[in-house]
Motif scaffolding. Structure first.
Motif, PDB file in Angstrom:
ATOM      1  N   ASP A 121       0.839  -1.195   0.000  1.00 27.14           N
ATOM      2  CA  ASP A 121       0.000   0.000   0.000  1.00 27.14           C
ATOM      3  C   ASP A 121       0.876   1.248   0.000  1.00 27.14           C
ATOM      4  O   ASP A 121       2.003   1.232   0.454  1.00 27.14           O
ATOM      5  CB  ASP A 121      -0.889   0.007   1.244  1.00 27.14           C
ATOM      6  N   THR A 122       0.314   2.328  -0.519  1.00 31.63           N
ATOM      7  CA  THR A 122       1.083   3.566  -0.613  1.00 31.63           C
ATOM      8  C   THR A 122       1.330   4.156   0.775  1.00 31.63           C
ATOM      9  O   THR A 122       0.599   3.897   1.712  1.00 31.63           O
ATOM     10  CB  THR A 122       0.348   4.605  -1.465  1.00 31.63           C
ATOM     11  N   THR A 126       1.235   6.426   3.771  1.00 30.42           N
ATOM     12  CA  THR A 126       0.277   7.408   4.273  1.00 30.42           C
ATOM     13  C   THR A 126       0.829   8.049   5.541  1.00 30.42           C
ATOM     14  O   THR A 126       0.104   8.544   6.368  1.00 30.42           O
ATOM     15  CB  THR A 126      -1.080   6.756   4.599  1.00 30.42           C
ATOM     16  N   ARG A 156      -7.897  11.838   6.232  1.00 28.41           N
ATOM     17  CA  ARG A 156      -8.355  10.756   5.366  1.00 28.41           C
ATOM     18  C   ARG A 156      -8.188  11.139   3.901  1.00 28.41           C
ATOM     19  O   ARG A 156      -8.391  10.321   3.023  1.00 28.41           O
ATOM     20  CB  ARG A 156      -9.825  10.478   5.640  1.00 28.41           C
ATOM     21  N   ARG A 157      -7.889  12.394   3.666  1.00 29.42           N
ATOM     22  CA  ARG A 157      -7.733  12.827   2.277  1.00 29.42           C
ATOM     23  C   ARG A 157      -6.431  13.580   2.102  1.00 29.42           C
ATOM     24  O   ARG A 157      -6.396  14.713   1.650  1.00 29.42           O
ATOM     25  CB  ARG A 157      -8.907  13.703   1.869  1.00 29.42           C
ATOM     26  N   ARG A 173      -4.651  16.309  -0.707  1.00 23.34           N
ATOM     27  CA  ARG A 173      -5.577  17.332  -1.148  1.00 23.34           C
ATOM     28  C   ARG A 173      -5.045  18.723  -0.790  1.00 23.34           C
ATOM     29  O   ARG A 173      -5.446  19.722  -1.346  1.00 23.34           O
ATOM     30  CB  ARG A 173      -6.904  17.080  -0.431  1.00 23.34           C
ATOM     31  N   GLU A 181      -8.276  -2.370  -5.378  1.00 20.92           N
ATOM     32  CA  GLU A 181      -7.710  -1.095  -4.955  1.00 20.92           C
ATOM     33  C   GLU A 181      -8.707  -0.021  -5.365  1.00 20.92           C
ATOM     34  O   GLU A 181      -8.957   0.176  -6.563  1.00 20.92           O
ATOM     35  CB  GLU A 181      -6.382  -0.821  -5.676  1.00 20.92           C
ATOM     36  N   TRP A 241      -9.156   6.329   1.109  1.00 16.49           N
ATOM     37  CA  TRP A 241      -9.442   5.840   2.470  1.00 16.49           C
ATOM     38  C   TRP A 241     -10.864   5.273   2.526  1.00 16.49           C
ATOM     39  O   TRP A 241     -11.818   5.958   2.175  1.00 16.49           O
ATOM     40  CB  TRP A 241      -9.301   7.020   3.423  1.00 16.49           C
ATOM     41  N   ALA A 281     -13.394   8.138   1.510  1.00 16.37           N
ATOM     42  CA  ALA A 281     -13.217   9.502   2.015  1.00 16.37           C
ATOM     43  C   ALA A 281     -13.135  10.541   0.900  1.00 16.37           C
ATOM     44  O   ALA A 281     -13.253  11.732   1.156  1.00 16.37           O
ATOM     45  CB  ALA A 281     -11.969   9.570   2.889  1.00 16.37           C
ATOM     46  N   ASP A 282     -12.953  10.117  -0.348  1.00 14.83           N
ATOM     47  CA  ASP A 282     -12.914  11.096  -1.442  1.00 14.83           C
ATOM     48  C   ASP A 282     -14.317  11.470  -1.920  1.00 14.83           C
ATOM     49  O   ASP A 282     -14.470  12.185  -2.913  1.00 14.83           O
ATOM     50  CB  ASP A 282     -12.059  10.582  -2.614  1.00 14.83           C
ATOM     51  N   GLY A 339     -16.888  17.171  -1.603  1.00 17.15           N
ATOM     52  CA  GLY A 339     -15.655  17.173  -0.826  1.00 17.15           C
ATOM     53  C   GLY A 339     -15.398  15.783  -0.290  1.00 17.15           C
ATOM     54  O   GLY A 339     -15.505  14.804  -1.012  1.00 17.15           O
ATOM     55  N   GLY A 340     -15.072  15.701   0.990  1.00 10.37           N
ATOM     56  CA  GLY A 340     -14.798  14.408   1.594  1.00 10.37           C
ATOM     57  C   GLY A 340     -16.036  13.794   2.208  1.00 10.37           C
ATOM     58  O   GLY A 340     -16.924  14.496   2.679  1.00 10.37           O
ATOM     59  N   LEU A 367     -17.463  11.688   5.263  1.00  7.78           N
ATOM     60  CA  LEU A 367     -17.007  11.507   6.640  1.00  7.78           C
ATOM     61  C   LEU A 367     -17.610  10.278   7.311  1.00  7.78           C
ATOM     62  O   LEU A 367     -17.000   9.677   8.184  1.00  7.78           O
ATOM     63  CB  LEU A 367     -17.349  12.754   7.464  1.00  7.78           C
ATOM     64  N   ARG A 392      -1.078  -5.711   4.327  1.00  7.82           N
ATOM     65  CA  ARG A 392      -0.528  -5.035   3.147  1.00  7.82           C
ATOM     66  C   ARG A 392       0.065  -3.680   3.522  1.00  7.82           C
ATOM     67  O   ARG A 392       0.441  -2.907   2.656  1.00  7.82           O
ATOM     68  CB  ARG A 392      -1.625  -4.837   2.104  1.00  7.82           C
ATOM     69  N   GLY A 393       0.098  -3.390   4.799  1.00 10.93           N
ATOM     70  CA  GLY A 393       0.773  -2.171   5.234  1.00 10.93           C
ATOM     71  C   GLY A 393      -0.113  -1.032   5.684  1.00 10.93           C
ATOM     72  O   GLY A 393       0.345  -0.132   6.359  1.00 10.93           O
ATOM     73  N   SER A 394      -1.373  -1.059   5.298  1.00 12.21           N
ATOM     74  CA  SER A 394      -2.243   0.059   5.672  1.00 12.21           C
ATOM     75  C   SER A 394      -3.348  -0.436   6.609  1.00 12.21           C
ATOM     76  O   SER A 394      -3.905  -1.524   6.421  1.00 12.21           O
ATOM     77  CB  SER A 394      -2.847   0.674   4.410  1.00 12.21           C
ATOM     78  N   THR A 403      -9.280  -0.599   3.825  1.00 13.68           N
ATOM     79  CA  THR A 403      -8.128  -0.030   4.533  1.00 13.68           C
ATOM     80  C   THR A 403      -8.003   1.477   4.275  1.00 13.68           C
ATOM     81  O   THR A 403      -8.635   2.027   3.367  1.00 13.68           O
ATOM     82  CB  THR A 403      -6.809  -0.693   4.094  1.00 13.68           C
ATOM     83  N   GLU A 404      -7.136   2.088   5.052  1.00 15.65           N
ATOM     84  CA  GLU A 404      -6.888   3.525   4.901  1.00 15.65           C
ATOM     85  C   GLU A 404      -6.334   3.850   3.518  1.00 15.65           C
ATOM     86  O   GLU A 404      -6.559   4.918   2.978  1.00 15.65           O
ATOM     87  CB  GLU A 404      -5.906   4.003   5.987  1.00 15.65           C
ATOM     88  N   ALA A 405      -5.592   2.917   2.933  1.00  9.73           N
ATOM     89  CA  ALA A 405      -5.001   3.161   1.618  1.00  9.73           C
ATOM     90  C   ALA A 405      -5.962   2.833   0.478  1.00  9.73           C
ATOM     91  O   ALA A 405      -5.634   3.049  -0.691  1.00  9.73           O
ATOM     92  CB  ALA A 405      -3.717   2.367   1.463  1.00  9.73           C
ATOM     93  N   PHE A 463      -7.676  -0.263  -0.098  1.00  6.52           N
ATOM     94  CA  PHE A 463      -7.824  -1.658  -0.517  1.00  6.52           C
ATOM     95  C   PHE A 463      -9.102  -2.172   0.137  1.00  6.52           C
ATOM     96  O   PHE A 463      -9.278  -2.049   1.346  1.00  6.52           O
ATOM     97  CB  PHE A 463      -6.602  -2.454  -0.055  1.00  6.52           C
TER      98      PHE A 463
END
Lengths: 327, 340
Positions: A3-4, A6, A88-89, A92, B19, B23, B40-41, B61-62, B64, B307-309, B327-329, B331
C-alpha cells in the motif's frame, strides 16, 4: 504490491493574535499569494476569505480537559475531530492553518499536537505565529493575560501596523515582547505584509532546531522592570547533566509549576554521551529526543529557557545547576 | 500470522478485493445485503458480480460517515455539509444541506428514522426526508447510534453522552455524565447499556437501569471501534495489540479482566465487527491484517493478509455469511463464508 505511504506528516501553522491585530489580513495574504500551495484553513467564523484552491473549515473552539490528573492539560476537541477528517484525504492540501479567536489561549492548540496520538501521527506543529498591533500592544499586555500568552507561545511575531507608530515606539514594543519571549522572531509589517516563507514552513517545533535562534536579550539578565506577568529566564551550565537528576527535577517542576510555565525549551549534554538532548514542554506536557552530536570543538554547555509567570529565578537556577554531575 | 502463507487467507479462495484509491470510511451492507464501500474522497463504490464496480459521487468534498439507509441503499455525510442518500441503483439524492458545517456522523434504523450529527446538533429525519427534530448538545458529538429498536438515539460528546427518545413530544435527554471527551458509542443489543470510547484512552459504560458507571481501561491507544456480540455477552474493542473483549455477564465488566484474542503480532487492532448470530468477532489491524476469531475457543481464521495500511472499515452482512473490509489506503473487499 504494498500500500502507498500514508505516513508523511502535514505541517500545521497556528495563527493567533488579539482582536483587530491583523490576523485575517495575514491569513488572506497567505491564501491569495500565488505560491501554488494548497491549504486547509480552520477558522472560527467565516470572514471575507479569498479562497479558491483552499479548503475552509468552520469550527467552534472546543477546549477539553484531559482526564490525566493534570489540570492544565487541555486540548482542542474540534481540532482532533477536524484533523481526523482531513487526514483521510491527504494529498488534497500541503498544509493546515489554524486560526484561533482573538481571546484564545494558545496552550490547548499547542498541546493538542503533543497529546493526541492521531494528530501527532498525521501532522506536525510547524509554528505558532502571533500577529500583534504595534500601537495597541502595550495596553493589551496590561489588561489581558491572553495577549501575554499569545506572545509567550509565539515562534514568530508579526509586529503589525508599523505605519501607526514612531520608530522609538516600535523599539519599545519590541523590548516588551522580548522581555516575555526572547526566542520569538519578530517581523515588522504594515498591513501584515510579511513574506509567506516568514510564517509558513518554519519547522519551529522541531526538536533539532529548538534553540537554534540565539535570544536577543536587550539588557543581559537584568531586565527587572516587568511590563507583564509573563517573563522568561534562561540558564546555561558548563558541566555535563546527570540524566536522572534532570528528569527528577524537571518532572517535579512541571508537575508543580506547570500551570505557570507556558513554554520550556532546553538543549542538554548528558554525561558520557556525545549526542545532544533536546527538550521542550508546553505547560506540563513534555517532549524530548536526541538530536545528534555537537560540532567538534563546540563548548558542551547545557541550556534551558523558561517562559512563564511568577518565575523564581534563583530557585530555577539552583535547580538546573544541581542537575550537573558533581564537579 | 508471520508463518501463514498468502494462500491460507480466506481472501484467496473465497474473496474478492480491489484497490479503490481512497481511504475506506465505511464497508456497508444495505438492508437487502447489497455491499458498497464509502470512500473519504466522496465516492461510493457498489460491489458488482460482473465487471467494474459502479461509482456514485455522493459528496463534492470528503465523505465523513456512511451507514445503511433505513429501507435500502446507503446514507452518507460529508464535509460539503450534505446528507446524501445513494439508492441501490446508484442514484444520488440530497436529503439535507447544512452548508458550512460538516456532517460528521450518520445513523439510520429500519424503523424509518435517520440521524445526522452536524456541528453540535443531531438532526433526526424521517425516511421521506422530512426534518423531525434537532437535538442540541453542549459540544460536537463524537458518535451516534440507535438502540436495537430504533426508539432511542445515543449521542456521545464532551463530559458524557445524551440519550434521546426519538418519538418523544418533548425533547429532554437523559444525560449520562462522565468527565472527559467521548467518541465512538455503542448500545448493548438489549438496550440496557451504553458504552463510549474516550480520548484518554479508555472506555466508559453506563448501566441504564441504575446509572451504574463502568470503567474499562488499560488501552495503549484510543479505541475507535467497539461492538457488542449478538446477544450482548461481550463487548469487542479495538485499540490494543489484540482484540479486547469485556464480559457483560456474571457481574461484569466491573472487577473482571477482559479476554484478549488474536494478539501477539505487536500491531494495534484498528477495527472490530461482531458476527450477527454467533460469538465470533472479525478484527482488522494496523498493518491491514483481517481475521476472524471465535470467543469461546480463541481460534483464529485468517481472512486478508497484511498489506501495510490499517483496516479502517469492517462489517458483516445480516446473515453473517459475508465479511467486508477496507483499509486507509483504499484496498477493499469481502469474503463469502457461506457453504458451497
Amino acid at each position: 504490491m504494498a500500500d502507498t505511504d500514508t505516513t508523511a506528516q502535514v505541517p500545521v501553522t497556528v495563527l493567533t493574535g488579539y482582536l483587530g491585530a491583523g490576523k485575517t489580513t495575514l491569513l488572506n495574504r497567505i491564501l491569495s499569494e500565488n505560491h501554488g500551495r494548497r491549504f486547509a484553513v480552520v477558522i472560527n467564523e467565516f470572514g471575507e476569505l479569498g479562497v479558491d484552491n483552499d479548503l475552509v473549515v468552520d469550527a467552534d473552539e472546543e477546549v477539553f480537559e484531559m482526564n490525566n490528573g493534570c489540570i492544565c492539560c487541555t486540548v482542542r476537541g474540534d481540532l482532533i475531530r477536524i484533523i481526523g477528517g482531513l487526514m483521510r484525504r491527504k494529498g488534497r492540501f500541503d498544509g493546515i492553518i489554524v486560526e484561533t479567536t482573538g481571546l484564545a489561549d494558545p496552550a490547548p492548540v499547542a498541546q493538542t499536537f503533543f497529546v493526541d496520538e492521531d494528530v501527532k501521527r498525521a501532522t506536525r506543529l510547524d509554528a505558532i505565529v502571533t500577529v500583534v498591533d504595534a500601537k495597541h500592544l502595550p495596553a493589551r499586555l496590561k489588561d489581558s493575560s491572553e495577549a501575554q500568552e499569545q506572545i509567550a507561545f509565539a515562534d514568530i511575531i508579526v509586529l503589525n501596523k508599523m505605519d501607526l507608530v514612531a520608530p522609538a515606539e516600535a523599539d519599545e514594543v519590541e523590548r516588551m515582547i522580548k522581555a516575555i519571549n526572547p526566542y520569538a522572531e519578530i517581523r515588522r509589517s504594515t498591513k501584515s505584509d510579511v513574506p509567506l516563507d516568514a510564517v509558513i514552513g518554519r519547522d519551529a517545533f522541531n526538536l533539532a532546531r529548538i534553540l537554534e535562534r540565539e535570544p536577543e536579550f536587550l539588557s543581559g539578565e537584568d531586565h527587572h522592570e516587568h511590563d507583564s506577568e509573563v517573563n522568561s529566564v534562561s540558564f546555561e551550565v558548563s558541566r555535563p547533566i546527570d540524566a536522572e537528576r534532570f528528569n527528577a527535577w524537571i518532572s517535579r517542576l512541571l508537575q508543580e509549576k506547570g500551570q505557570d510555565l507556558l513554554r520550556t525549551k532546553g538543549i542538554l549534554h548528558y554525561a558520557g554521551d556525545r549526542r545532544r538532548f533536546a527538550f521542550q514542554a508546553v505547560h506540563m506536557i513534555a517532549d524530548g529526543d536526541y538530536i545528534g552530536e555537537a560540532k567538534e570543538g563546540d563548548p558542551r554547555r547545557s541550556k534551558i529557557v523558561f517562559i512563564g509567570r511568577d518565575l523564581n529565578r534563583p530557585q530555577l537556577r539552583r535547580g538546573f545547576e544541581a542537575c550537573q554531575v558533581d564537579a | 500470522m508471520a508463518a501463514v502463507s498468502e494462500a491460507d487467507f480466506l481472501l484467496a479462495s473465497r474473496g474478492v478485493a480491489k484497490e479503490l484509491g481512497a481511504w475506506v470510511a465505511g464497508a456497508v451492507f444495505d438492508r437487502a445485503g447489497r455491499l458498497a464501500f464509502a470512500l473519504a474522497d466522496g465516492t461510493l463504490h457498489r460491489h458488482a458480480e460482473e465487471g467494474d464496480w459502479p461509482v456514485a459521487v455522493a459528496h463534492e468534498g470528503g465523505l465523513l460517515s456512511a451507514c445503511a439507509d433505513a429501507k435500502d441503499g446507503w446514507l452518507s455525510g460529508g464535509d460539503d455539509g450534505r446528507l446524501v442518500r445513494v439508492a441501490p441503483d446508484g442514484m444520488v439524492t440530497q436529503i439535507a444541506d447544512y452548508r458550512g458545517k460538516w456532517v460528521d456522523h450518520v445513523a439510520a434504523h429500519e424503523a424509518g428514522v435517520r440521524a445526522a450529527a452536524v456541528g453540535k446538533a443531531v438532526h433526526v429525519l424521517g425516511v421521506a426526508g422530512a426534518a423531525l427534530k434537532s437535538l442540541a448538545h453542549p459540544s460536537s458529538p463524537g458518535g451516534i447510534c440507535f438502540d436495537a429498536k430504533g426508539k432511542r438515539v445515543a449521542v456521545s460528546h464532551y463530559n458524557g453522552a445524551s440519550l434521546w427518545f426519538v418519538g418523544a413530544k418533548e425533547d429532554k435527554p437523559r444525560l449520562l455524565e462522565w468527565k472527559g471527551s467521548h467518541h465512538a458509542i455503542a448500545f448493548s443489543p438489549d438496550g440496557t447499556h451504553v458504552v463510549t470510547a474516550m480520548q484518554e484512552p479508555s472506555l466508559h459504560g453506563w448501566r441504564l437501569a441504575d446509572g451504574q458507571h463502568m470503567r474499562m481501561s488499560g488501552y495503549p491507544t484510543k479505541t475507535k471501534s467497539l461492538a457488542f456480540t449478538a446477544r450482548g455477552r461481550w463487548l469487542a474493542t479495538s485499540g490494543a495489540e489484540s482484540v479486547v473483549l469485556w464480559p457483560f455477564f456474571g457481574g461484569g465488566p466491573m472487577g473482571k479482566a477482559p479476554t484478549e484474542l488474536a494478539g501477539g503480532d505487536e500491531v494495534m487492532c484498528s477495527a472490530v465487527a461482531c458476527h450477527p448470530q454467533h460469538e465470533v468477532v472479525a478484527a482488522g489491524f494496523g498493518d491491514g491484517l483481517v481475521l476472524i476469531t471465535e470467543v469461546a475457543s480463541g481460534k483464529v481464521v485468517p481472512v486478508a493478509p497484511p498489506r501495510g495500511s490499517a483496516v479502517s472499515a469492517l462489517a458483516w452482512d445480516a446473515a453473517g455469511a459475508r465479511l467486508a473490509f477496507g483499509t486507509e489506503a483504499g484496498f477493499a473487499g469481502f469474503v463469502d463464508l457461506s457453504r458451497r
